[in-house]
Design a protein around this motif. Structure first.
Motif, short mmCIF file in Angstrom:
data_model
loop_
_atom_site.label_atom_id
_atom_site.label_comp_id
_atom_site.label_asym_id
_atom_site.label_seq_id
_atom_site.Cartn_x
_atom_site.Cartn_y
_atom_site.Cartn_z
N PRO A 40 -3.44 6.98 12.86
CA PRO A 40 -3.48 7.96 11.77
C PRO A 40 -3.24 9.36 12.35
O PRO A 40 -3.74 9.70 13.42
CB PRO A 40 -4.89 7.81 11.21
CG PRO A 40 -5.23 6.37 11.51
CD PRO A 40 -4.61 6.11 12.86
N GLY A 41 -2.45 10.13 11.62
CA GLY A 41 -2.10 11.48 12.06
C GLY A 41 -0.72 11.55 12.68
O GLY A 41 -0.14 12.63 12.79
N GLU A 42 -0.17 10.40 13.11
CA GLU A 42 1.19 10.40 13.66
C GLU A 42 2.19 10.75 12.56
O GLU A 42 1.94 10.53 11.38
CB GLU A 42 1.55 9.02 14.21
CG GLU A 42 0.94 8.69 15.54
CD GLU A 42 1.50 7.40 16.11
OE1 GLU A 42 2.69 7.37 16.47
OE2 GLU A 42 0.73 6.42 16.17
N LEU A 43 3.35 11.25 12.98
CA LEU A 43 4.40 11.61 12.04
C LEU A 43 5.48 10.55 12.03
O LEU A 43 5.89 10.05 13.07
CB LEU A 43 4.99 12.97 12.41
CG LEU A 43 4.01 14.13 12.35
CD1 LEU A 43 4.69 15.42 12.80
CD2 LEU A 43 3.42 14.29 10.96
N LEU A 44 5.94 10.23 10.83
CA LEU A 44 7.01 9.28 10.61
C LEU A 44 8.14 10.02 9.91
O LEU A 44 7.90 10.76 8.95
CB LEU A 44 6.52 8.12 9.75
CG LEU A 44 7.52 7.03 9.40
CD1 LEU A 44 6.82 5.68 9.37
CD2 LEU A 44 8.21 7.29 8.09
N GLN A 64 -1.43 7.80 7.52
CA GLN A 64 -2.86 7.83 7.27
C GLN A 64 -3.40 6.41 7.36
O GLN A 64 -2.62 5.46 7.48
CB GLN A 64 -3.14 8.47 5.91
CG GLN A 64 -2.65 9.90 5.88
CD GLN A 64 -3.12 10.68 4.68
OE1 GLN A 64 -3.55 10.12 3.68
NE2 GLN A 64 -3.02 12.00 4.78
N GLU A 65 -4.69 6.24 7.32
CA GLU A 65 -5.29 4.91 7.49
C GLU A 65 -4.83 3.89 6.47
O GLU A 65 -4.75 2.71 6.76
CB GLU A 65 -6.82 5.01 7.47
CG GLU A 65 -7.39 5.69 8.68
CD GLU A 65 -8.90 5.68 8.70
OE1 GLU A 65 -9.52 5.10 7.78
OE2 GLU A 65 -9.46 6.25 9.64
N ASP A 66 -4.49 4.36 5.27
CA ASP A 66 -4.15 3.42 4.20
C ASP A 66 -2.83 3.71 3.53
O ASP A 66 -2.59 3.30 2.41
CB ASP A 66 -5.28 3.39 3.17
CG ASP A 66 -5.61 4.78 2.63
OD1 ASP A 66 -5.10 5.78 3.17
OD2 ASP A 66 -6.40 4.87 1.68
N GLY A 67 -1.94 4.45 4.23
CA GLY A 67 -0.64 4.72 3.64
C GLY A 67 0.08 5.88 4.29
O GLY A 67 -0.26 6.31 5.40
N LEU A 68 1.08 6.38 3.58
CA LEU A 68 1.92 7.46 4.07
C LEU A 68 1.85 8.65 3.12
O LEU A 68 1.97 8.49 1.90
CB LEU A 68 3.38 7.00 4.17
CG LEU A 68 3.64 5.83 5.12
CD1 LEU A 68 5.04 5.27 4.91
CD2 LEU A 68 3.46 6.29 6.55
N PHE A 105 1.38 10.49 -2.21
CA PHE A 105 0.85 9.51 -1.25
C PHE A 105 1.39 8.13 -1.62
O PHE A 105 1.46 7.77 -2.79
CB PHE A 105 -0.68 9.52 -1.31
CG PHE A 105 -1.31 8.50 -0.42
CD1 PHE A 105 -1.43 8.74 0.94
CD2 PHE A 105 -1.77 7.30 -0.93
CE1 PHE A 105 -2.00 7.79 1.78
CE2 PHE A 105 -2.34 6.36 -0.10
CZ PHE A 105 -2.46 6.60 1.25
N PHE A 106 1.78 7.38 -0.61
CA PHE A 106 2.32 6.03 -0.83
C PHE A 106 1.46 5.01 -0.11
O PHE A 106 1.42 5.00 1.12
CB PHE A 106 3.75 5.94 -0.28
CG PHE A 106 4.74 6.84 -0.95
CD1 PHE A 106 5.47 6.40 -2.04
CD2 PHE A 106 4.93 8.13 -0.49
CE1 PHE A 106 6.38 7.25 -2.66
CE2 PHE A 106 5.83 8.98 -1.10
CZ PHE A 106 6.56 8.53 -2.19
N GLU A 107 0.78 4.14 -0.86
CA GLU A 107 0.11 2.99 -0.24
C GLU A 107 1.17 2.02 0.25
O GLU A 107 1.00 1.37 1.28
CB GLU A 107 -0.80 2.28 -1.24
CG GLU A 107 -2.09 3.02 -1.49
CD GLU A 107 -3.01 2.25 -2.43
OE1 GLU A 107 -2.84 1.00 -2.58
OE2 GLU A 107 -3.90 2.88 -3.02
N LYS A 108 2.26 1.92 -0.50
CA LYS A 108 3.41 1.08 -0.15
C LYS A 108 4.65 1.92 -0.41
O LYS A 108 4.77 2.54 -1.46
CB LYS A 108 3.46 -0.17 -1.02
CG LYS A 108 2.27 -1.08 -0.85
CD LYS A 108 2.36 -2.27 -1.78
CE LYS A 108 1.15 -3.18 -1.56
NZ LYS A 108 1.26 -4.39 -2.38
#
Length: 149
Positions: A40-44, A64-68, A105-108
């Motif tokens: 979590p915290g990395e950039l994509l 993030q822990e549960d998505g982007l 925010f995207f969970e998927k």
């Protein structure tokens, strides 16, 4: 007593911290076709060429822990389907438009693999580049998820 419970929970989990994985699923199935450990915290970064306007587009996400979380997009000129409107911040740098101020925010994150242009996911902090066109044939729906194990 609280220390004993916390220690028990730690050993029950096998003493391993939670790991997070960037997982590419084929469509809306349980078939994972590629997986890579992330933090979590990395950039994509998602890079692609806009299908009709042919402008290069770069979308920056925070893992993030549960998505982007979408942070910003950059492109050379405005094309159909690219962001515009109020409540967003626009800046102009050399030959690029930078759009930020998203609350998205995207969970998927569903992406269809292009048939005519390259698409690439870059894990900036790890220096890893993943070609979507090498993961699956054009037209394939991929769903990007952050899995916890």
């Amino acid at each position: 007593m609280l220390v004993i419970i916390a220690a028990g929970a730690f050993f029950f989990r096998g003493g391993h911290p939670t790991a997070h994985y960037l997982t590419f699923y084929k469509g809306h199935t349980d078939e994972a076709i590629y997986q890579l450990q992330v933090k979590p915290g990395e950039l994509l970064i998602l890079k692609y060429i806009h299908s009709s306007d042919r402008t290069p587009v770069t979308a920056l996400f925070e893992i993030q822990e549960d998505g982007l979380l979408l942070l910003e997009e950059k492109y050379s000129w405005y094309g159909a389907g690219l962001e515009s409107g109020a409540n967003l911040e626009f800046s102009f740098e050399a030959d690029q438009v930078r759009v930020s101020g998203y609350d998205r925010f995207f969970e998927k994150l569903p992406l269809r693999v292009a048939r005519t242009v390259p698409q690439e996911v870059v894990l900036k902090d790890q220096g890893i580049s993943i070609s979507l066109n090498h993961l699956a044939p054009g037209g394939t729906l991929l769903v990007i998820v952050i899995d916890e194990q």
